[in-house]
Design an enzyme around this catalytic site. Structure first.
Site, short mmCIF file in Angstrom:
data_model
loop_
_atom_site.label_atom_id
_atom_site.label_comp_id
_atom_site.label_asym_id
_atom_site.label_seq_id
_atom_site.Cartn_x
_atom_site.Cartn_y
_atom_site.Cartn_z
N GLY A 31 7.92 -10.06 9.55
CA GLY A 31 8.80 -9.15 9.12
C GLY A 31 9.25 -7.75 10.24
O GLY A 31 9.90 -7.07 10.68
N ASN A 34 5.59 -0.31 1.12
CA ASN A 34 4.81 -0.73 1.28
C ASN A 34 3.59 0.10 0.92
O ASN A 34 2.56 -0.61 -0.59
CB ASN A 34 4.37 -2.02 1.77
CG ASN A 34 3.90 -0.61 3.03
OD1 ASN A 34 4.43 0.21 3.96
ND2 ASN A 34 3.04 -1.04 4.03
N GLN A 82 9.18 -6.00 1.57
CA GLN A 82 8.36 -6.14 0.28
C GLN A 82 9.28 -6.60 -1.18
O GLN A 82 8.57 -6.42 -2.78
CB GLN A 82 7.88 -4.71 -0.09
CG GLN A 82 6.28 -4.40 0.52
CD GLN A 82 5.24 -4.69 0.33
OE1 GLN A 82 4.95 -5.60 -0.43
NE2 GLN A 82 5.00 -5.42 1.10
N HIS A 126 4.67 -14.55 3.51
CA HIS A 126 3.81 -14.15 3.00
C HIS A 126 3.59 -12.89 1.69
O HIS A 126 2.31 -13.35 1.38
CB HIS A 126 2.46 -14.05 3.79
CG HIS A 126 2.58 -12.73 4.79
ND1 HIS A 126 1.35 -11.34 4.39
CD2 HIS A 126 3.41 -12.05 5.54
CE1 HIS A 126 1.85 -10.27 5.23
NE2 HIS A 126 2.82 -11.00 6.04
N CYS A 171 -1.67 -2.78 7.77
CA CYS A 171 -2.23 -2.87 9.54
C CYS A 171 -2.48 -1.48 9.95
O CYS A 171 -2.32 -1.79 11.20
CB CYS A 171 -0.84 -2.39 9.94
SG CYS A 171 0.39 -4.12 9.20
#
Ligand code: PLP
Length: 376
Positions: A74, A155, A183, A205, A331
């Site tokens: 992404g 997210n 998402q 993922h 992140c």
């Protein structure tokens, strides 16, 4: 609960690999190791696997195979899209929001150092939703070619954007539309031929596929240049030997997610709702961040807990009970969430994101609630 008794409620960060996805990938990690650019049989069979995967992904998203580019995920996909909109499509005004994932927020801020464009943020409603009236006003006022970059689902808080409504505004005002759909790809149906959008992104993922592989959809009506140079792969759009097993895994994970979408969505929704009910019943003073009840991602629930001497260590205490949740995006571990800050949420509260998958169950929720009772 899995074999080592961990409870994993952080599926917005990443998901467990589906065993059937691993099975589909295995031949490309072992005997089918050829480089897809090689002109002999080893190469032909991996080239075939990449192109079969592309066709399958395109069909599921109702796009054309030539509109699907495989990337490393992404982050790379959004970097490529934003860069292309500014560099190749002449966008000199960018409208975005402070709630975007850093893959978008930081890219837009970084590029501003070297490219000449104005940046404006849309107003947010109290619920954290984008104010579409403000977006329309900004688009109407802008005399410059504009890029609108707004994520489909947040997210951290799960708020969902009305992608059709934003697309219609972009169409009306001749703007380029990029949406970070990391998402939602693999979680919702897409009909890209009937959606006004120029770029969307996906990451395997997030829906039980492997890490390090994603897609960038580029609408066939626009022509853009690559971000990564040095080879003719991905029809000159993304240089570098293809991640064949990852690409095969992406397609298989999307096929699996799509085949069972209705039942899995209903199941995960029921787990989220049950968690909300149990939290309200058992933990005094909790609040849900964002629009948890209506236009919300069924996988994500963001909860603010009252700050007390005990609850300040909440994430750590949950971890010591083998309960995996997060304070926000994976992140940005350790920092106060930029999303919660941008929503002007009370810093005297502790935000925790619970995010669910098909591998969770109600017993896990009961266990977490029991532990939480002692921690608040
Ligand atoms: N955008 C959103 C909304 C995300 O949740 C994530 C993952 O955390 C990304 C982008 C980055 O995706 P990737 O990990 O594939 O680079």
């Amino acid at each position: 609960m899995n074999a080592i008794q961990r409870i994993y409620f952080d599926n917005a960060a990443t998901t467990a690999l589906d065993p059937e996805v691993l099975e589909a990938m295995m031949p490309y990690l072992t005997e089918k190791f050829g480089n897809p650019s090689s002109n002999y049989s080893y190469g032909r069979e991996t080239r075939m696997a990449v192109e079969t995967a592309r066709r399958s992904v395109a069909k599921i998203l109702n796009a054309h195979p030539s509109e699907i580019f495989f990337t490393s995920g992404g982050t790379e996909s959004s970097n490529t899209a934003i860069h292309a909109a500014i560099e190749d499509l002449g966008c000199s005004h960018v409208i975005s929001s402070p709630l975007e994932h850093h893959a978008v927020l930081h890219t837009i801020n970084y590029l501003q150092k070297s490219k000449n464009y104005t940046l404006s943020h849309v107003k947010l409603l109290d619920s954290g939703h984008v104010d579409l009236e403000d977006l329309e006003t900004q688009l109407a006022r802008s005399a410059k070619k504009t890029l609108v970059s707004l994520m489909h689902a947040n997210n951290e808080i799960g708020n969902m954007l009305d992608i059709q409504a934003v697309g219609a505004l972009c169409k009306k005002h001749n703007a380029i539309f990029h949406s970070d759909t990391v998402q939602t790809v693999g979680h919702f149906p897409f009909d890209l031929q009937n959606t006004f959008v120029h770029f969307i992104t996906g990451s395997a993922h997030k829906f039980h596929g492997p890490k390090g592989v994603g897609i960038l959809y580029v609408n066939e009506k626009i022509k853009v240049n690559p971000l990564i140079h040095g080879g003719a792969q991905e029809r000159n759009m993304r240089a570098g030997t293809e991640n064949v097993y990852g690409i095969v895994g992406f397609a298989k994970a999307l096929e699996r997610a799509t085949a069972n979408q209705d039942t899995e969505t209903a199941f995960i929704k029921s787990i989220k709702l049950y968690t909300m009910q149990q939290l309200i019943k058992n933990i005094p003073g909790i609040q849900f961040n964002g629009d948890a009840y209506t236009k919300s991602l069924y996988t994500v629930l963001n909860v603010s807990f009252p700050k007390t001497k005990k609850s300040e260590m909440l994430l750590l205490n949950l971890d010591s009970e083998c309960i995996c949740v997060s304070g926000g995006s994976a992140c940005t571990t350790g920092e106060t969430s930029h999303v919660i800050r941008a929503m002007n949420k009370n810093s005297e509260r502790i935000p925790v994101r619970f995010s669910f998958s098909k591998y969770n169950n109600q017993r896990e929720v009961d266990f977490v609630i029991e532990k939480l009772k002692g921690m608040i």
